[in-house]
Design a protein around this motif. Structure first.
Motif, PDB file in Angstrom:
ATOM      1  N   PRO A  46       0.818  -1.287  -0.002  1.00 29.41           N
ATOM      2  CA  PRO A  46       0.018   0.048  -0.143  1.00 29.41           C
ATOM      3  C   PRO A  46       0.817   1.216  -0.040  1.00 29.41           C
ATOM      4  CG  PRO A  46      -0.937  -1.606   1.602  1.00 29.41           C
ATOM      5  CD  PRO A  46       0.480  -2.239   0.902  1.00 29.41           C
ATOM      6  N   ALA A  47       1.851   1.183   0.702  1.00 31.82           N
ATOM      7  CA  ALA A  47       2.795   2.495   0.946  1.00 31.82           C
ATOM      8  C   ALA A  47       3.479   2.799  -0.817  1.00 31.82           C
ATOM      9  CB  ALA A  47       3.839   2.200   1.663  1.00 31.82           C
ATOM     10  N   MET A  48       3.712   1.512  -1.459  1.00 35.06           N
ATOM     11  CA  MET A  48       4.200   1.832  -2.699  1.00 35.06           C
ATOM     12  C   MET A  48       2.959   2.419  -3.894  1.00 35.06           C
ATOM     13  SD  MET A  48       6.538  -1.874  -2.626  1.00 35.06           S
ATOM     14  CE  MET A  48       7.400  -1.381  -4.395  1.00 35.06           C
ATOM     15  N   GLY A  49       2.035   2.260  -3.229  1.00 34.40           N
ATOM     16  CA  GLY A  49       0.981   2.933  -4.205  1.00 34.40           C
ATOM     17  C   GLY A  49      -0.117   1.814  -4.656  1.00 34.40           C
ATOM     18  N   GLY A  50      -0.069   0.660  -3.943  1.00 31.81           N
ATOM     19  CA  GLY A  50      -0.750  -0.464  -4.484  1.00 31.81           C
ATOM     20  C   GLY A  50      -0.275  -1.353  -5.597  1.00 31.81           C
ATOM     21  N   TYR A  51      -1.210  -1.955  -6.398  1.00 34.56           N
ATOM     22  CA  TYR A  51      -0.942  -2.898  -7.363  1.00 34.56           C
ATOM     23  C   TYR A  51      -0.656  -2.020  -8.667  1.00 34.56           C
ATOM     24  CZ  TYR A  51      -1.553  -6.458  -4.028  1.00 34.56           C
ATOM     25  OH  TYR A  51      -1.426  -7.440  -3.016  1.00 34.56           O
TER      26      TYR A  51
END
Length: 99
Positions: A46-51
């Motif tokens: 989630p911290a990476m912007g999700g999928y």
């Protein structure tokens, strides 16, 4: 009744046999992988912007492949390790990590 179609074919490989102690280690590895997966799926992805993030998708794919290709760390034989300790607990490893 013809049982021939149900007879296992192949060769027993002695070096592929797991001891109960090794299965205990597989049980421990399965639990550790589950913990890592929870951290990655709950916080990191989630911290990476999700999928939508390609790297996040790669992380999720690798987690899935670990589970699939390890046979979920020999899940079928997990009971064998119980004779060497509680599944998921290894005192010699856990004691140094604030557990």
């Amino acid at each position: 009744m013809n049982l021939q179609p149900y007879v296992a074919q192949g060769e027993v490989l002695g070096q592929a046999v797991l001891t109960a102690e090794q299965m205990c280690s597989m049980n421990f590895a399965r639990e550790e992988c589950r913990k890592l997966e929870k951290i990655l799926l709950t916080f990191v992805i989630p911290a990476m912007g999700g999928y939508d993030n390609e790297l996040a998708c790669d992380i999720a794919r690798h987690l899935e492949q670990i589970t699939i290709f390890s046979g979920n760390f020999c899940w079928r034989h997990r009971h064998l390790g119980a004779s060497y300790g509680v599944v998921g607990k290894r005192a010699e490893i856990d004691k140094g990590c604030g557990q």
